[in-house]
Write an enzyme that holds these catalytic residues in place. Sequence first.
Site, PDB file in Angstrom:
ATOM      1  N   ASP A  43      37.011  39.923  29.145  1.00  0.00           N
ATOM      2  CA  ASP A  43      38.383  39.788  29.620  1.00  0.00           C
ATOM      3  C   ASP A  43      39.226  39.048  28.588  1.00  0.00           C
ATOM      4  OD1 ASP A  43      40.436  40.218  31.395  1.00  0.00           O
ATOM      5  OD2 ASP A  43      40.092  38.370  32.497  1.00  0.00           O
TER       6      ASP A  43
ATOM      7  N   HIS B 191      52.037  34.654  29.709  1.00  0.00           N
ATOM      8  CA  HIS B 191      50.998  34.098  30.578  1.00  0.00           C
ATOM      9  C   HIS B 191      50.350  32.886  29.894  1.00  0.00           C
ATOM     10  CE1 HIS B 191      47.684  33.926  33.429  1.00  0.00           C
ATOM     11  NE2 HIS B 191      46.819  34.046  32.446  1.00  0.00           N
TER      12      HIS B 191
ATOM     13  N   GLU C 240      45.122  38.246  39.243  1.00  0.00           N
ATOM     14  CA  GLU C 240      45.677  38.458  37.908  1.00  0.00           C
ATOM     15  C   GLU C 240      45.889  39.955  37.707  1.00  0.00           C
ATOM     16  OE1 GLU C 240      43.245  36.429  34.960  1.00  0.00           O
ATOM     17  OE2 GLU C 240      44.287  34.536  35.362  1.00  0.00           O
TER      18      GLU C 240
ATOM     19  N   GLU D 167      46.137  43.042  35.660  1.00  0.00           N
ATOM     20  CA  GLU D 167      45.627  43.422  34.348  1.00  0.00           C
ATOM     21  C   GLU D 167      45.394  44.925  34.292  1.00  0.00           C
ATOM     22  OE1 GLU D 167      42.396  41.161  32.732  1.00  0.00           O
ATOM     23  OE2 GLU D 167      42.883  39.346  33.873  1.00  0.00           O
TER      24      GLU D 167
ATOM     25  N   ASP E 295      41.780  40.549  38.227  1.00  0.00           N
ATOM     26  CA  ASP E 295      40.816  39.488  37.886  1.00  0.00           C
ATOM     27  C   ASP E 295      41.078  38.309  38.822  1.00  0.00           C
ATOM     28  OD1 ASP E 295      39.017  37.808  36.597  1.00  0.00           O
ATOM     29  OD2 ASP E 295      40.485  37.208  35.088  1.00  0.00           O
TER      30      ASP E 295
ATOM     31  N   ARG F 216      41.690  28.972  40.928  1.00  0.00           N
ATOM     32  CA  ARG F 216      42.247  28.092  39.887  1.00  0.00           C
ATOM     33  C   ARG F 216      41.651  26.697  39.903  1.00  0.00           C
ATOM     34  NH1 ARG F 216      43.979  31.936  36.662  1.00  0.00           N
ATOM     35  NH2 ARG F 216      45.653  33.206  37.559  1.00  0.00           N
TER      36      ARG F 216
ATOM     37  N   GLN G 144      38.209  27.011  38.415  1.00  0.00           N
ATOM     38  CA  GLN G 144      38.383  27.391  37.010  1.00  0.00           C
ATOM     39  C   GLN G 144      38.804  26.204  36.144  1.00  0.00           C
ATOM     40  OE1 GLN G 144      41.470  30.350  36.456  1.00  0.00           O
ATOM     41  NE2 GLN G 144      41.489  30.074  34.255  1.00  0.00           N
TER      42      GLN G 144
ATOM     43  N   LYS H  26      35.861  32.839  38.195  1.00  0.00           N
ATOM     44  CA  LYS H  26      36.247  34.230  37.958  1.00  0.00           C
ATOM     45  C   LYS H  26      35.189  35.223  38.442  1.00  0.00           C
ATOM     46  CE  LYS H  26      39.863  33.563  35.058  1.00  0.00           C
ATOM     47  NZ  LYS H  26      41.178  34.215  35.171  1.00  0.00           N
TER      48      LYS H  26
ATOM     49  N   THR I  21      35.927  41.066  40.941  1.00  0.00           N
ATOM     50  CA  THR I  21      36.966  41.700  40.115  1.00  0.00           C
ATOM     51  C   THR I  21      37.151  43.096  40.693  1.00  0.00           C
ATOM     52  OG1 THR I  21      36.172  40.496  38.169  1.00  0.00           O
ATOM     53  CG2 THR I  21      37.613  42.381  37.759  1.00  0.00           C
TER      54      THR I  21
ATOM     55  N   THR J 199      45.959  38.855  31.999  1.00  0.00           N
ATOM     56  CA  THR J 199      47.122  38.936  32.869  1.00  0.00           C
ATOM     57  C   THR J 199      48.334  39.457  32.119  1.00  0.00           C
ATOM     58  OG1 THR J 199      46.274  37.003  34.012  1.00  0.00           O
ATOM     59  CG2 THR J 199      48.567  37.590  34.445  1.00  0.00           C
TER      60      THR J 199
ATOM     61  N   GLU K 143      51.831  31.472  38.445  1.00  0.00           N
ATOM     62  CA  GLU K 143      53.037  31.499  37.604  1.00  0.00           C
ATOM     63  C   GLU K 143      54.262  31.861  38.431  1.00  0.00           C
ATOM     64  OE1 GLU K 143      52.515  33.818  33.811  1.00  0.00           O
ATOM     65  OE2 GLU K 143      50.560  34.161  34.711  1.00  0.00           O
TER      66      GLU K 143
END
Length: 445
Positions: free
Chosen positions: A141, A148, A212, A214, A246, A250, A253, A266, A270, A372, A386
């Site tokens: 990834d 981002h 995320e 992607e 993804d 947070r 992470q 993560k 997915t 992202t 975000e």
Amino acid sequence: MSFEINHTHDAKARSWVESTNRSGSDFPIQNLPCAVFRRRHSAEAWRGGIAIGDEVVDLAALSQKGLLQGLAATATAACSQSTLNAFFDMGPSAWQALRHGMFRLLGLDANTEQQRTFAECLVPQSGVEYAVPVQIGDYSDYYTSIYHAENIGKLAGLNTATPNFKWIPLAYHGRASSIGVSGQKFRRPLGQAKAPDAQAPMLQPTQKLDYELELAIYVGKSNQLGQPVSVSDAEQHIFGIGLLNDWSARDIQFWEMAPLGPFLGKSFATTISPWIVSLEALAPFRLPFERPARDPQPLPYLDAKANRAAGAIEITLEVWLGSSKQRVQGVPTKRVSSTSFRHQYWTIAQMLAHHTINGCNLTIGDVLGTGTVSGPTVSEAGALIELALNGAAPVELATGEKRSFLEDGDTVALRGFCEKPGFARIGLGECLGEVLPALDVQRGY
Ligand code: CA
């Protein structure tokens, strides 16, 4: 870059499959993406399919009909298997032969007898289920959106992206085993997290579950261990793209990430879209790769004339959020952000070239996540952290509910499409996932 615009991109081309003529269809005759499917709730064998309008072309059934010859027939037979790996292994000439064969038989030039025989191989998309379309060996990834990276950099206590961002298409090794196809439901993960003012971390369900937005890049051709792929040749190793979510916890992470990168924050899930749109279908939507003059220019191994000319791709990408309450009330999900893949700092060819520069071998079916996709403004953010400014500006759903992070029962749908004057609109379909409640951390698991 890999494929020229040809007759299969003709905006005037029409199919005899009626549903393709509905405006806004993701799957006109100019698209023809691949998936693996079977009839829902059946014990049928999984096999390859191609989207046309609201139907799936059953490639296993079609390969028995004798409508295709030569390489197109061999490619169709390869798609009878439960993954697309054998088809990918046939290479770009076979990928093109299948697309062009489908285009001919689904077009208005096909004779009545061909249409009648072909129609026996159509299955309504409303009645099928999908599988992960390839045997995925490895999943890497990337982190290729400057917007981002700057936004996350600020949240991580830096003022901007890390100093290496403008030199390296950054990536980490993801987890292939927990990749699921659209419709995936997964439990809110448990993990270790530490609040900034806490003495010690705790094991608990994540309190900061995020998505995320992607793209997934599907490797269609291997390279030998020890043999890098040049940026000029990189797209010969890519079959196509799909959507990828993804999912990210947070709190887990950010506590675990230094010094070795994301891991359990993560790897719990997915989600990918079922359909893979070929690079040939995307040919009309290519854009020059441009780097601001004030920024470092790519090192020579990440630079090539073809990449400068057409390395980027214009793909509109959207995030739609829903909730349990939204489903009970029967109101539609709400689009919370929209952006374009054109804003990425690195191209897909640069990602693949960088991945192999040390000799690392990619194998057929490997997935590269683009990272992202966030655009320059907040409304173009590809992650909720975000979009909601890390909780300072919660996002409002169609029900009036507010979200800083995802709650149990929430759904996230990613969508994507390409539009350009003079060409048919093509879509990537949908990548849908749903959050289930966590296991009870007190009672054991
Ligand atoms: Ca990511």
